[in-house]
Write a protein that holds these residues in place. Structure first.
Motif, PDB file in Angstrom:
ATOM      1  N   TRP A 227       5.139   4.753 -59.986  1.00  0.00           N
ATOM      2  CA  TRP A 227       6.219   5.621 -59.961  1.00  0.00           C
ATOM      3  C   TRP A 227       5.974   6.695 -58.926  1.00  0.00           C
ATOM      4  O   TRP A 227       4.980   7.550 -59.308  1.00  0.00           O
ATOM      5  N   GLU A 228       6.036   6.514 -57.748  1.00  0.00           N
ATOM      6  CA  GLU A 228       5.522   7.475 -56.579  1.00  0.00           C
ATOM      7  C   GLU A 228       4.306   7.708 -56.525  1.00  0.00           C
ATOM      8  O   GLU A 228       3.795   8.760 -56.391  1.00  0.00           O
ATOM      9  N   CYS A 229       3.542   6.627 -56.526  1.00  0.00           N
ATOM     10  CA  CYS A 229       1.868   6.584 -56.267  1.00  0.00           C
ATOM     11  C   CYS A 229       1.484   5.185 -55.613  1.00  0.00           C
ATOM     12  O   CYS A 229       0.971   4.472 -56.590  1.00  0.00           O
ATOM     13  N   GLU A 230       2.190   5.095 -54.450  1.00  0.00           N
ATOM     14  CA  GLU A 230       2.079   3.690 -53.919  1.00  0.00           C
ATOM     15  C   GLU A 230       0.809   3.218 -53.368  1.00  0.00           C
ATOM     16  O   GLU A 230       0.657   2.071 -52.874  1.00  0.00           O
ATOM     17  N   MET A 231       0.083   3.988 -53.100  1.00  0.00           N
ATOM     18  CA  MET A 231      -1.348   3.647 -52.464  1.00  0.00           C
ATOM     19  C   MET A 231      -2.298   3.751 -53.830  1.00  0.00           C
ATOM     20  O   MET A 231      -2.399   4.757 -54.490  1.00  0.00           O
ATOM     21  N   ASN A 232      -3.009   2.864 -54.014  1.00  0.00           N
ATOM     22  CA  ASN A 232      -4.149   2.609 -55.334  1.00  0.00           C
ATOM     23  C   ASN A 232      -5.201   1.758 -55.101  1.00  0.00           C
ATOM     24  O   ASN A 232      -4.917   0.936 -54.552  1.00  0.00           O
ATOM     25  N   TYR A 233      -6.346   2.414 -55.483  1.00  0.00           N
ATOM     26  CA  TYR A 233      -7.648   1.633 -55.327  1.00  0.00           C
ATOM     27  C   TYR A 233      -7.344   0.078 -56.125  1.00  0.00           C
ATOM     28  O   TYR A 233      -8.221  -0.581 -55.648  1.00  0.00           O
ATOM     29  N   LEU A 234      -6.705   0.304 -57.130  1.00  0.00           N
ATOM     30  CA  LEU A 234      -6.882  -1.034 -57.961  1.00  0.00           C
ATOM     31  C   LEU A 234      -5.834  -2.239 -57.073  1.00  0.00           C
ATOM     32  O   LEU A 234      -6.379  -3.226 -56.940  1.00  0.00           O
ATOM     33  N   TYR A 235      -4.870  -1.677 -56.186  1.00  0.00           N
ATOM     34  CA  TYR A 235      -4.359  -2.640 -55.123  1.00  0.00           C
ATOM     35  C   TYR A 235      -5.359  -3.169 -54.272  1.00  0.00           C
ATOM     36  O   TYR A 235      -5.531  -4.188 -53.843  1.00  0.00           O
ATOM     37  N   TYR A 236      -6.076  -2.155 -53.538  1.00  0.00           N
ATOM     38  CA  TYR A 236      -7.046  -2.514 -52.513  1.00  0.00           C
ATOM     39  C   TYR A 236      -8.197  -3.634 -53.273  1.00  0.00           C
ATOM     40  O   TYR A 236      -8.868  -4.502 -52.491  1.00  0.00           O
ATOM     41  N   ASP A 237      -8.511  -3.193 -54.525  1.00  0.00           N
ATOM     42  CA  ASP A 237      -9.639  -4.163 -55.008  1.00  0.00           C
ATOM     43  C   ASP A 237      -9.201  -5.465 -55.241  1.00  0.00           C
ATOM     44  O   ASP A 237      -9.754  -6.545 -55.022  1.00  0.00           O
ATOM     45  N   ALA A 238      -7.843  -5.663 -55.968  1.00  0.00           N
ATOM     46  CA  ALA A 238      -7.270  -6.867 -55.986  1.00  0.00           C
ATOM     47  C   ALA A 238      -7.045  -7.777 -54.604  1.00  0.00           C
ATOM     48  O   ALA A 238      -7.392  -8.769 -54.722  1.00  0.00           O
ATOM     49  N   LEU A 239      -6.722  -7.009 -53.624  1.00  0.00           N
ATOM     50  CA  LEU A 239      -6.598  -7.727 -52.431  1.00  0.00           C
ATOM     51  C   LEU A 239      -7.777  -8.140 -51.871  1.00  0.00           C
ATOM     52  O   LEU A 239      -7.915  -9.251 -51.020  1.00  0.00           O
ATOM     53  N   TYR A 240      -8.791  -7.188 -51.964  1.00  0.00           N
ATOM     54  CA  TYR A 240     -10.118  -7.661 -51.610  1.00  0.00           C
ATOM     55  C   TYR A 240     -10.780  -8.842 -52.200  1.00  0.00           C
ATOM     56  O   TYR A 240     -11.359  -9.772 -51.509  1.00  0.00           O
ATOM     57  N   GLY A 241     -10.324  -9.332 -53.251  1.00  0.00           N
ATOM     58  CA  GLY A 241     -10.652 -10.441 -54.050  1.00  0.00           C
ATOM     59  C   GLY A 241      -9.562 -11.714 -53.911  1.00  0.00           C
ATOM     60  O   GLY A 241      -9.722 -12.667 -54.148  1.00  0.00           O
ATOM     61  N   GLY A 242      -8.640 -11.281 -52.973  1.00  0.00           N
ATOM     62  CA  GLY A 242      -7.623 -12.524 -52.794  1.00  0.00           C
ATOM     63  C   GLY A 242      -6.709 -12.603 -53.805  1.00  0.00           C
ATOM     64  O   GLY A 242      -5.947 -13.758 -53.782  1.00  0.00           O
ATOM     65  N   TYR A 243      -6.828 -11.842 -54.797  1.00  0.00           N
ATOM     66  CA  TYR A 243      -6.113 -11.893 -56.289  1.00  0.00           C
ATOM     67  C   TYR A 243      -4.469 -11.777 -55.808  1.00  0.00           C
ATOM     68  O   TYR A 243      -4.115 -10.743 -55.245  1.00  0.00           O
ATOM     69  N   PRO A 244      -3.463 -12.630 -56.443  1.00  0.00           N
ATOM     70  CA  PRO A 244      -2.040 -12.262 -56.434  1.00  0.00           C
ATOM     71  C   PRO A 244      -1.954 -11.091 -57.043  1.00  0.00           C
ATOM     72  O   PRO A 244      -2.385 -10.844 -58.158  1.00  0.00           O
ATOM     73  N   LEU A 245      -1.400 -10.123 -56.452  1.00  0.00           N
ATOM     74  CA  LEU A 245      -0.843  -8.698 -56.792  1.00  0.00           C
ATOM     75  C   LEU A 245       0.497  -8.588 -56.766  1.00  0.00           C
ATOM     76  O   LEU A 245       1.220  -8.501 -55.888  1.00  0.00           O
ATOM     77  N   ILE A 246       1.195  -8.487 -57.934  1.00  0.00           N
ATOM     78  CA  ILE A 246       2.457  -8.212 -58.206  1.00  0.00           C
ATOM     79  C   ILE A 246       2.694  -6.961 -58.410  1.00  0.00           C
ATOM     80  O   ILE A 246       2.338  -6.257 -59.216  1.00  0.00           O
ATOM     81  N   HIS A 247       3.351  -6.328 -57.222  1.00  0.00           N
ATOM     82  CA  HIS A 247       3.392  -4.670 -57.421  1.00  0.00           C
ATOM     83  C   HIS A 247       4.775  -4.300 -56.921  1.00  0.00           C
ATOM     84  O   HIS A 247       5.679  -5.241 -56.467  1.00  0.00           O
ATOM     85  N   ASN A 248       5.270  -2.935 -57.029  1.00  0.00           N
ATOM     86  CA  ASN A 248       6.228  -2.560 -56.670  1.00  0.00           C
ATOM     87  C   ASN A 248       6.119  -1.318 -55.560  1.00  0.00           C
ATOM     88  O   ASN A 248       6.968  -0.327 -55.308  1.00  0.00           O
ATOM     89  N   SER A 249       5.127  -1.435 -54.770  1.00  0.00           N
ATOM     90  CA  SER A 249       4.861  -0.618 -53.731  1.00  0.00           C
ATOM     91  C   SER A 249       5.404  -0.845 -52.363  1.00  0.00           C
ATOM     92  O   SER A 249       5.099  -1.956 -51.898  1.00  0.00           O
ATOM     93  N   ASP A 250       6.411   0.195 -52.137  1.00  0.00           N
ATOM     94  CA  ASP A 250       7.059  -0.300 -50.517  1.00  0.00           C
ATOM     95  C   ASP A 250       5.966   0.056 -49.546  1.00  0.00           C
ATOM     96  O   ASP A 250       6.233  -0.617 -48.513  1.00  0.00           O
ATOM     97  N   TYR A 251       5.078   0.853 -49.726  1.00  0.00           N
ATOM     98  CA  TYR A 251       4.054   0.756 -48.931  1.00  0.00           C
ATOM     99  C   TYR A 251       3.382  -0.178 -48.526  1.00  0.00           C
ATOM    100  O   TYR A 251       3.022  -0.760 -47.323  1.00  0.00           O
ATOM    101  N   LEU A 252       3.011  -1.141 -49.523  1.00  0.00           N
ATOM    102  CA  LEU A 252       2.102  -2.419 -49.394  1.00  0.00           C
ATOM    103  C   LEU A 252       3.256  -3.392 -49.014  1.00  0.00           C
ATOM    104  O   LEU A 252       2.990  -4.205 -48.022  1.00  0.00           O
ATOM    105  N   LYS A 253       4.433  -3.283 -49.198  1.00  0.00           N
ATOM    106  CA  LYS A 253       5.446  -4.281 -48.752  1.00  0.00           C
ATOM    107  C   LYS A 253       5.623  -3.973 -47.345  1.00  0.00           C
ATOM    108  O   LYS A 253       5.811  -5.025 -46.465  1.00  0.00           O
ATOM    109  N   ALA A 254       5.546  -2.929 -46.809  1.00  0.00           N
ATOM    110  CA  ALA A 254       5.958  -2.611 -45.299  1.00  0.00           C
ATOM    111  C   ALA A 254       4.692  -3.252 -44.747  1.00  0.00           C
ATOM    112  O   ALA A 254       4.778  -3.728 -43.353  1.00  0.00           O
ATOM    113  N   ALA A 255       3.522  -3.238 -45.285  1.00  0.00           N
ATOM    114  CA  ALA A 255       2.199  -3.716 -44.643  1.00  0.00           C
ATOM    115  C   ALA A 255       2.109  -5.277 -44.707  1.00  0.00           C
ATOM    116  O   ALA A 255       1.346  -5.877 -44.109  1.00  0.00           O
TER     117      ALA A 255
END
Length: 385
Positions: free
Chosen positions: A291-319
């Motif tokens: 909630w109003e915290c769209e950039m998160n090291y958890l997200y980056y770590d998950a993406l680094y491992g290629g894991y499916p990341l189910i999220h509600n970050s519009d920042y990641l959506k735009a990327a």
């Protein structure tokens, strides 16, 4: 132009750990960024704690930045960045009088931290004690909720600075678990043969549950919705940082009401490190909510491992990375999880490539990131007192 000497505050105390919150990683990445710039001279770590060394658990041993008492470098600094610890007000007033510029870098959710702490008798958040700021930095995803607060309290400019990340720390943990015989990184489901069912995902939820900003409630409902639609899609839901809440009547009744709990497919755990959890427990996907915290090291770590990341970050959506669902729409999140579960292995090759490209843009040594920080420093140093 003279090189800029920078001091960054750090909280050197017993028990401090790299993974306890995101600020220590962010601080280390900022050191690496500044050290990569020819416009920056020396970078000091200003000790705001009570130890004379940084605990090994902080993982800062690879940083070529000395830990010093603030008063020992009073006449060597051009800029002080208050970040990991608040520094003595008397010293800050003194160095400001000498011409040193004072910046505070708020990387947490300042609004939530300061509002929730006194309401729920939590640990003290930022104490607005008259720090003589020239400028405040925060992260882009905090500008909506915290930017106006900081601007009004401080009466100085508030600037959104890039969120930076490097695999430096997570790779150390990956190397360790792989030495122990475990494998980190997503392994897509093979296409099932005729008459066979696709293997259900083992989903992991890592929300810290210390604030409504990042709570497990919506991710649990996302998994539940997918399970209700297709029970074979979720084989396990592992919810970290919930052990302390299991007996609370509100959480207990919420969890018991879920089909996943009733069918013994949900586990409620203490804090478990990300790499350990994903590799040792062989998890397949990460489900998250903010909630109003769209950039998160958890997200980056998950993406680094290629894991499916189910999220509600519009920042990641735009990327174009991760698997997005909107806002608090748990039912839409469940459908998004289900759609991702049905994807064929080729999809995940493209998914991982997109994630890697995105993470490359976050690097502390990426020219755009170095330029953003150094230009801001130069502007502050050259500005009016």
């Amino acid at each position: 132009m003279k090189k800029i000497n920078v001091g960054i505050s750090v909280f050197a105390v017993q028990g401090a750990q790299l993974w306890s919150n995101g600020i220590n990683q962010n601080l280390a990445f900022l050191v690496l960024l500044l050290q990569s710039s020819p416009q920056v001279g020396r970078v000091f770590l200003l000790n705001g704690g009570n130890l004379d060394h940084i605990p090994v658990e902080m993982g800062f041993d690879g940083l070529d930045a000395p830990l010093v008492k603030p008063q020992d470098v009073t006449h060597e600094l051009d800029v002080v960045i208050e970040m990991g610890a608040q520094l003595p007000l008397e010293w800050l007033l003194h160095v400001r009088a000498l011409g040193v510029k004072i910046i505070t870098f708020f990387v947490g959710h300042t609004y939530a931290d300061n509002a929730e702490s006194p309401m729920f008798d939590g640990p003290s958040g930022q104490i607005f004690n008259g720090t003589p700021w020239h400028e405040i930095w925060t992260l882009p995803h905090h500008m909506k909720a915290s930017g106006p607060l900081l601007r009004t309290v401080s009466r100085v400019p508030v600037c959104a600075m890039p969120h930076i990340w490097s695999p430096l720390f997570i790779q150390r943990q990956i190397d360790q678990v792989e030495q122990d015989g475990h494998r980190f990184g997503y392994q897509p489901n093979a296409k099932p043969n005729a008459g066979e069912n696709r293997r259900g995902w083992r989903t992991a939820i890592f929300e810290p549950n210390i604030s409504v900003v990042k709570s497990c409630f919506i991710p649990m409902l996302v998994c539940e919705q997918a399970f209700r639609l297709e029970p074979q899609s979720v084989s396990t839901m592992m919810v970290m940082n919930t052990l302390q809440m299991k007996e609370h009547p509100t959480f207990n009744r919420f969890a018991i009401n879920l089909d996943l709990t009733q069918q013994s497919k949900a586990t409620y755990e203490p804090r478990v490190a990300f790499v350990e959890c994903m590799a040792v427990h062989k998890m397949d996907a990460v489900v998250s909510h903010q909630w109003e915290c769209e950039m998160n090291y958890l997200y980056y770590d998950a993406l680094y491992g290629g894991y499916p990341l189910i999220h509600n970050s519009d920042y990641l959506k735009a990327a174009g990375v991760g698997i997005h669902y909107p806002d608090f729409e748990a039912s839409a999140g469940g459908r998004a999880l289900l759609d991702a579960w049905h994807k064929e292995p080729d999809f995940w090759d493209d998914y991982k490539r997109a994630g890697a490209a995105f993470l490359g843009d976050l690097s502390p040594t990426h020219p755009a990131n170095v330029e953003a920080f150094v230009k801001r420093l130069q502007h502050t140093v050259e500005g009016q007192a």
